[in-house]
Enzyme design. Structure first.
Site, short mmCIF file in Angstrom:
data_model
loop_
_atom_site.label_atom_id
_atom_site.label_comp_id
_atom_site.label_asym_id
_atom_site.label_seq_id
_atom_site.Cartn_x
_atom_site.Cartn_y
_atom_site.Cartn_z
N ARG A 114 0.77 -1.18 0.17
CA ARG A 114 0.13 -0.10 -0.03
C ARG A 114 0.68 1.24 0.04
NH1 ARG A 114 -4.74 -1.01 2.18
NH2 ARG A 114 -3.87 -2.71 2.85
N THR A 115 1.42 1.35 0.93
CA THR A 115 2.61 2.71 1.05
C THR A 115 3.59 2.48 -0.13
OG1 THR A 115 2.29 2.49 3.37
CG2 THR A 115 4.11 3.86 2.57
N LYS A 128 23.00 -8.35 4.80
CA LYS A 128 24.08 -9.07 5.32
C LYS A 128 25.40 -8.27 5.49
CE LYS A 128 22.30 -12.76 2.73
NZ LYS A 128 22.25 -13.57 1.31
N ARG A 142 11.45 2.23 4.40
CA ARG A 142 10.68 1.52 5.32
C ARG A 142 11.39 0.55 5.93
NH1 ARG A 142 4.57 -0.41 6.41
NH2 ARG A 142 4.42 1.76 6.33
N HIS A 201 5.56 7.12 11.36
CA HIS A 201 5.21 6.83 9.95
C HIS A 201 4.51 8.48 9.57
CE1 HIS A 201 3.75 5.41 6.35
NE2 HIS A 201 2.47 4.85 6.56
#
Lengths: 307, 307, 307
Positions: free
Chosen positions: B56-57, B85, B106, B134
């Site tokens: 969605r975002t 990693k 994110r 957010h």
């Protein structure tokens, strides 16, 4: 103007739709051959939603969208996506609808694309909903036949392999039965074509025969041979799978005149056919991939521009 | 010119910033409504980095970037990415900075986006860092209120559901407390709004009330009702979750005048509200998704063009 | 016109190729610095196929393609892709070839990109095939040296760390041995440079020395120091890993004159070097990332436009 705004199953595509789609695809095929820059969907956004991965189909649609001058927002593997967590398909539809001008969706669950599409104002294309439908594969198959033979009318079509479960086979036969085609179904006892499809063919006034093994004379009588994969997961016992697979294996020696017919396969193939067939003039299974671009461009354009 | 070049938390957005962001978003909203082709970020690249998936975002930002004429390099699921990693966030920042003109990120870890952004020269937008912040969800919420009610000033705001853990609720209340708004907090005992937020409201000279169940008279007094999801993972015992969820469930009958207020929800929703509310004029939770595009376009443009 | 249409290994890149690639890269570097909009691959499509994730390399190629005005169809994580299921690399090649004008591919299996490329008409670039080759990393290394020192000729090159398994080290040394360079190899006994590479250097009339620990005097004699990571998975016993790693750790005090040489690293780094080195004028390991864009643009353009 097509007769549908959401393409969910093969039966929605009328003869009139097919004509419009082929005409526009022919225009794009020529422009692509001339490396012409096309901007018919300049500034438009395709949402390419794959709730299960299918690189082949995804790339074909995304390439088609870029060839039209458009852009793509892409979900490569929705199985690991948060979008599914607890959210219903209707909410997902209402949300995605705000982000794009046209939506292509694959989902493992039958009828999920239809459910999703009810809450979407933009055009929606089903790119495969589990065992149910995959109508643009049929479009690719039909456009390949039309491009190679110049007609869909009055053809003799052979279909080989898994005729029971293969969703692409069912859609293709249903549509071609509107074009006065006759059919030769070649499969083992276990994988025969369903009765409702045989009844549809008869209702449309066409003929068909069923065969339990490959007969070179039958092959030699065909205009088109459509080969499909026999899938191991359909069988409880591995020996049954092997027996069925071997019965349906297309050998080079089955083809007496490689200029008389064309051979199609929806891909991916595993070992349904002798690889030396690839070099014969009848082998059109990779040309299908090439034809997939102009026909999907045509579909995207006709749907997105009528909105 | 905004007061920040990296948007990490809601508190950075001043009243002046909000005015500029809304003005530019209004321009884009009109252009989108007229299907105007916008090229304000033509040739620019957005790096869309999702170290945990959020379709969605991600789609909202990527759609906004394409609507501005820009391009996107996208990491759909960084959890399976090699980039993590052994590499530290500062090195990741220094590297990604070379590939893009603006970065949206994110990450599941609180404060990770801030750490990353220290080593980046390009503008950075926090698209959610775990439980922490957010801020663009708050922007979407605020722009929806502004677009629907024409002001953020002197409103009566109800907030329903999980007021304890909900990061979007905290940011929204903090910002609106600068606009002379008063608040009605509706939640169970277990999920009450934290004390520091209540203190902030008081410092800003505004009032608030707390309620442990939904009272139709309180609902009827509101300009805005913000509904949030009660999350099962917050509770040790399933029965506690059910009890809390039921206390916060918004029923159709709680709303006596559906023309008097607007209802928002950050989505996804599960079963916080009667679905029949969707059809009322007060339901704006899917309009929020629509408003997310022009407001995120505005943010991307104002940040990328000041660089 | 380059001497190859498929770039599979470093050895294919001739001195003449390198000159053309650097010249075109210099043009792009200047245009990028002036924020000029480039449209040299306008309307072209890159297929970016990562059968194992590598965000860094993928982003570098995709960013380069967008900077050229092109578009990208992208496979972020082919490990979870259906494309591999039962399908042979030759069929994958024939299919992908229809979707794109140029293909970049990473695959965990050595020689897989070469096998794939045999069935592809479009240009193909190997972006890493397991332990085998990663020729564009060498291009980035070489272009960095060329940009920073203005020549590749007659340089003294130090190479530190894992000289046995490091594919980027092998390619780099092979190519530089054509430019009359001499080499100082610094590694533990366990990780020495292979004999065939030493023989190649001698055949090309160049010299080399081997060292089992870091000697500041040797470092001070260098034009370039190339640092690589010692990977734990190479060792059966953790103590052996630690011992080797410590022997190869580059300390700040090893560098007596930080204006005399440049330090490169293919990244990601873990703890091969003192982080305070980042602030020295010799530290060019993040500049390499920056140089990766114009040199990959150059490669994409020269390959795609000769087709």
């Amino acid at each position: 103007m097509l007769s549908f705004q959401k393409l969910l199953k093969g039966e929605q595509i009328s003869k009139e739709d097919l004509k419009k789609l082929f005409n526009q695809a022919d225009i794009y095929k020529d422009k692509l051959a001339n490396s012409e820059r096309i901007k018919d969907l300049d500034g438009k956004i395709l949402a390419s939603l794959f709730f299960e991965p299918s690189t082949r189909t995804r790339f074909s649609f995304e390439s088609a969208m870029y060839r039209l001058g458009g852009n793509v927002i892409s979900l490569e593997n929705g199985a690991s996506s948060s979008i599914k967590k607890g959210e219903t398909l209707d909410d997902t539809g209402r949300v995605i609808d705000q982000y794009a001008d046209i939506i292509v969706m694959r989902h493992p669950q039958p009828n999920s694309v239809e459910e999703f599409s009810k809450y979407v104002n933009s055009p929606v294309i089903n790119a495969g909903d589990g065992e149910n439908e995959h109508p643009t594969q049929s479009l690719v198959d039909l456009y390949t036949i039309y491009s190679e033979i110049n007609t869909l009318d009055n053809l003799k079509i052979g279909v080989l392999g898994d005729l029971k479960y293969g969703r692409t086979v069912h859609s293709l036969v249903k549509i071609l039965s509107n074009y006065n085609c006759s059919f030769e179904f070649i499969s083992s006892e276990d994988l025969k074509i369903p009765n409702d499809i045989k009844e549809l063919i008869e209702r449309n006034g066409n003929g068909f025969n069923e065969h339990e093994k490959i007969d070179p004379e039958v092959i030699n009588s065909l205009d088109v041979l459509y080969v499909t994969r026999v899938q191991q997961e359909r069988f409880t016992y591995y020996e049954d799978y092997l027996k069925n697979k071997d019965l349906c294996f297309l050998d080079r020696k089955h083809i007496s005149d490689p200029n008389k017919l064309i051979i199609l396969h929806p891909l991916p193939r595993v070992d349904e056919m002798d690889r030396s067939i690839d070099n014969l003039p009848c082998a059109k299974h990779f040309d299908q991939v090439k034809y997939s671009i102009p026909i999907r461009m045509s579909l995207l354009y006709l749907l997105a521009s009528q909105n």
